[in-house]
Design a protein around this motif. Structure first.
Motif, PDB file in Angstrom:
ATOM      1  N   ASN A  26       0.801  -1.229   0.000  1.00  0.00           N
ATOM      2  CA  ASN A  26       0.000   0.000   0.000  1.00  0.00           C
ATOM      3  C   ASN A  26       0.831   1.273   0.000  1.00  0.00           C
ATOM      4  O   ASN A  26       0.281   2.368  -0.065  1.00  0.00           O
ATOM      5  N   ARG A  72       3.662   4.189  -1.406  1.00  0.00           N
ATOM      6  CA  ARG A  72       3.794   4.845  -2.719  1.00  0.00           C
ATOM      7  C   ARG A  72       4.514   3.926  -3.692  1.00  0.00           C
ATOM      8  O   ARG A  72       4.085   3.736  -4.823  1.00  0.00           O
ATOM      9  N   MET A  73       5.628   3.322  -3.238  1.00  0.00           N
ATOM     10  CA  MET A  73       6.367   2.404  -4.107  1.00  0.00           C
ATOM     11  C   MET A  73       5.611   1.083  -4.275  1.00  0.00           C
ATOM     12  O   MET A  73       5.631   0.495  -5.357  1.00  0.00           O
ATOM     13  N   THR A  97       9.804  -0.622   2.119  1.00  0.00           N
ATOM     14  CA  THR A  97       8.983  -0.232   3.271  1.00  0.00           C
ATOM     15  C   THR A  97       9.700   0.877   4.039  1.00  0.00           C
ATOM     16  O   THR A  97      10.063   1.884   3.445  1.00  0.00           O
ATOM     17  N   GLY A 117      14.607  -2.197  -1.398  1.00  0.00           N
ATOM     18  CA  GLY A 117      14.763  -0.811  -1.861  1.00  0.00           C
ATOM     19  C   GLY A 117      14.647   0.183  -0.738  1.00  0.00           C
ATOM     20  O   GLY A 117      14.849   1.382  -0.944  1.00  0.00           O
ATOM     21  N   THR A 169      15.371   2.629   2.101  1.00  0.00           N
ATOM     22  CA  THR A 169      16.589   3.420   2.347  1.00  0.00           C
ATOM     23  C   THR A 169      16.596   3.987   3.771  1.00  0.00           C
ATOM     24  O   THR A 169      15.613   3.856   4.494  1.00  0.00           O
ATOM     25  N   ALA A 219      20.133   1.558  -3.251  1.00  0.00           N
ATOM     26  CA  ALA A 219      19.480   2.802  -2.829  1.00  0.00           C
ATOM     27  C   ALA A 219      18.625   3.359  -3.955  1.00  0.00           C
ATOM     28  O   ALA A 219      17.752   4.191  -3.730  1.00  0.00           O
ATOM     29  N   TYR A 248      16.926   1.971  -7.879  1.00  0.00           N
ATOM     30  CA  TYR A 248      16.795   0.893  -8.866  1.00  0.00           C
ATOM     31  C   TYR A 248      16.681   1.393 -10.300  1.00  0.00           C
ATOM     32  O   TYR A 248      16.434   0.609 -11.195  1.00  0.00           O
ATOM     33  N   LYS A 303       9.200  12.356   1.974  1.00  0.00           N
ATOM     34  CA  LYS A 303      10.391  11.521   2.194  1.00  0.00           C
ATOM     35  C   LYS A 303      10.918  11.687   3.611  1.00  0.00           C
ATOM     36  O   LYS A 303      11.034  12.801   4.116  1.00  0.00           O
TER      37      LYS A 303
HETATM   38  P1  NAD Z   1       5.604   4.915   2.018  1.00  0.00           P
HETATM   39  O1  NAD Z   1       5.630   5.585   3.338  1.00  0.00           O
HETATM   40  O2  NAD Z   1       4.594   5.360   1.018  1.00  0.00           O
HETATM   41  O3  NAD Z   1       5.411   3.336   2.212  1.00  0.00           O
HETATM   42  C1  NAD Z   1       5.991   2.630   3.264  1.00  0.00           C
HETATM   43  C2  NAD Z   1       5.415   1.223   3.317  1.00  0.00           C
HETATM   44  O4  NAD Z   1       5.933   0.567   4.482  1.00  0.00           O
HETATM   45  C3  NAD Z   1       3.889   1.201   3.423  1.00  0.00           C
HETATM   46  O5  NAD Z   1       3.388   0.175   2.598  1.00  0.00           O
HETATM   47  C4  NAD Z   1       3.669   0.864   4.896  1.00  0.00           C
HETATM   48  O6  NAD Z   1       2.456   0.181   5.103  1.00  0.00           O
HETATM   49  C5  NAD Z   1       4.856  -0.042   5.173  1.00  0.00           C
HETATM   50  N1  NAD Z   1       5.089  -0.070   6.615  1.00  0.00           N
HETATM   51  C6  NAD Z   1       5.402   0.982   7.407  1.00  0.00           C
HETATM   52  N2  NAD Z   1       5.470   0.584   8.693  1.00  0.00           N
HETATM   53  C7  NAD Z   1       5.197  -0.737   8.704  1.00  0.00           C
HETATM   54  C8  NAD Z   1       5.135  -1.718   9.714  1.00  0.00           C
HETATM   55  N3  NAD Z   1       5.338  -1.416  11.015  1.00  0.00           N
HETATM   56  N4  NAD Z   1       4.864  -3.004   9.332  1.00  0.00           N
HETATM   57  C9  NAD Z   1       4.681  -3.324   8.032  1.00  0.00           C
HETATM   58  N5  NAD Z   1       4.724  -2.419   7.024  1.00  0.00           N
HETATM   59  C10 NAD Z   1       4.971  -1.156   7.368  1.00  0.00           C
HETATM   60  O7  NAD Z   1       7.077   5.055   1.433  1.00  0.00           O
HETATM   61  P2  NAD Z   1       7.555   4.942  -0.097  1.00  0.00           P
HETATM   62  O8  NAD Z   1       7.635   6.300  -0.701  1.00  0.00           O
HETATM   63  O9  NAD Z   1       6.794   3.878  -0.796  1.00  0.00           O
HETATM   64  O10 NAD Z   1       9.070   4.490   0.121  1.00  0.00           O
HETATM   65  C11 NAD Z   1       9.355   3.263   0.761  1.00  0.00           C
HETATM   66  C12 NAD Z   1      10.866   3.123   0.892  1.00  0.00           C
HETATM   67  O11 NAD Z   1      11.437   2.956  -0.409  1.00  0.00           O
HETATM   68  C13 NAD Z   1      11.564   4.340   1.513  1.00  0.00           C
HETATM   69  O12 NAD Z   1      12.619   3.871   2.343  1.00  0.00           O
HETATM   70  C14 NAD Z   1      12.099   5.077   0.299  1.00  0.00           C
HETATM   71  O13 NAD Z   1      13.194   5.891   0.606  1.00  0.00           O
HETATM   72  C15 NAD Z   1      12.489   3.907  -0.566  1.00  0.00           C
HETATM   73  N6  NAD Z   1      12.639   4.176  -1.990  1.00  0.00           N
HETATM   74  C16 NAD Z   1      13.642   3.520  -2.607  1.00  0.00           C
HETATM   75  C17 NAD Z   1      13.813   3.646  -3.972  1.00  0.00           C
HETATM   76  C18 NAD Z   1      14.892   2.834  -4.641  1.00  0.00           C
HETATM   77  O14 NAD Z   1      15.002   2.863  -5.886  1.00  0.00           O
HETATM   78  N7  NAD Z   1      15.687   2.069  -3.879  1.00  0.00           N
HETATM   79  C19 NAD Z   1      12.958   4.468  -4.716  1.00  0.00           C
HETATM   80  C20 NAD Z   1      11.933   5.131  -4.047  1.00  0.00           C
HETATM   81  C21 NAD Z   1      11.761   4.963  -2.673  1.00  0.00           C
END
Ligand code: NAD
Length: 267
Positions: free
Chosen positions: A9, A11-12, A75, A97, A99, A122, A124, A158
């Protein structure tokens, strides 16, 4: 190949649902959310805004070993250790993914990679991983004479700063120059400062609106400057890269792999 999602659920998570729907070789087999999440039972296609699909969000506690061939985790750092523990216990390869991991969480990642195959990056996107090679080349030619600054901009939601990608760019440059980023990094500047020390690597962060992700590595000398910039315009680029990494990871032996490994780029 069956791919499962931690945090469907987010954003990613939602864009990963879309990327898996677009993939010809990988298919979404399980989409987990927190046990107490209001999204349990929600159709993943509707969640991702791509129309109804045959899978609904399931509570993370219902995850089984045969739920997937590879898991993908985008997550938050707070849950990375429990997700990794589940993957180790169930001998499940995982693409990570998330970070902003601290030293303890990074150590847990290293430990897990002794038992299961893991891709950890960090960023993809193909472009950013190419950028990591390009900044090394620039550092090797200009790094000992130019001032090096890394700037990054992301959306208002972020939670970690500087971004994991900015840190990876800094690590690549520091490694190329034989410097230790822990001692040569300068984060933000304010007020009266001494003249710039050429041995430092500066970081500056912007958080605003819906910026998907922008990174610049600046190599500036007297009379000229080189800027290497990457701009992501859609999260789908990260999601497609992570799905590609999941396919590459399937069947590998335990170890910690990078996106450079996946793409066959010089590390
Ligand atoms: P977001 O806040 O929209 O989503 C976070 C997700 O983690 C949600 O699905 C949430 O339900 C889950 N979560 C949070 N706490 C939880 C818990 N206690 N138990 C189970 N699930 C839990 O964040 P986002 O924008 O989707 O980014 C997620 C991560 O990905 C961040 O660390 C972001 O920096 C990273 N990111 C990495 C890349 C990459 O290419 N490596 C690109 C974009 C984002």
């Amino acid at each position: 190949m069956k791919v499962g999602l931690f945090g469907a659920n987010g954003r990613m998570g939602r864009v990963l649902v879309e990327a898996l729907d677009l993939s010809e070789d990988a298919m979404l087999s399980v989409a987990t959310v927190r046990d107490d999440s209001a999204w349990v039972g929600m159709n993943v296609g509707e969640l991702a805004g791509i129309g109804k699909k045959p899978i609904t969000c399931s509570p993370i506690s219902s995850l089984q070993q045969d739920s997937a061939d590879v898991m993908i985790d985008f997550t938050l750092p707070a849950v990375i250790e429990s997700n990794l523990a589940w993957c180790v216990k169930n001998n499940m390869p995982v693409v990570i993914g998330t970070t902003g991991l601290n030293d303890t969480q990074l150590a847990a990642l290293d430990e897990a990679a002794k038992q299961i195959p893991i891709v950890f990056a960090a960023n993809y996107s193909v472009g950013v991983n190419l950028m990591l090679s390009l900044v090394r080349q620039a550092a090797s030619v200009l790094g000992n004479t130019a001032d090096i600054e890394i700037t990054e901009a992301h959306h208002r939601y972020k939670q970690d700063a500087p971004s994991g990608t900015a840190m990876a760019i800094g690590e690549a440059i520091a490694d190329e120059l034989g410097r230790d980023l822990k001692t040569c990094a300068v984060y933000g500047r304010e007020g009266k400062e001494p003249e710039r020390d050429q041995g430092t690597i500066g970081f500056a962060t912007v958080r605003a609106g819906d910026i998907v992700g922008e990174h610049t590595a600046l190599f500036a000398d007297i009379g000229e400057r080189l800027e290497i910039t990457h701009k992501a315009s859609s999260r789908l680029t990260f999601a497609k890269g992570a799905v590609h990494a999941a396919q590459w990871l399937h069947g590998r032996k335990p170890g910690l792999y990078s996106m450079a490994n996946v793409l066959g780029l010089p590390a």
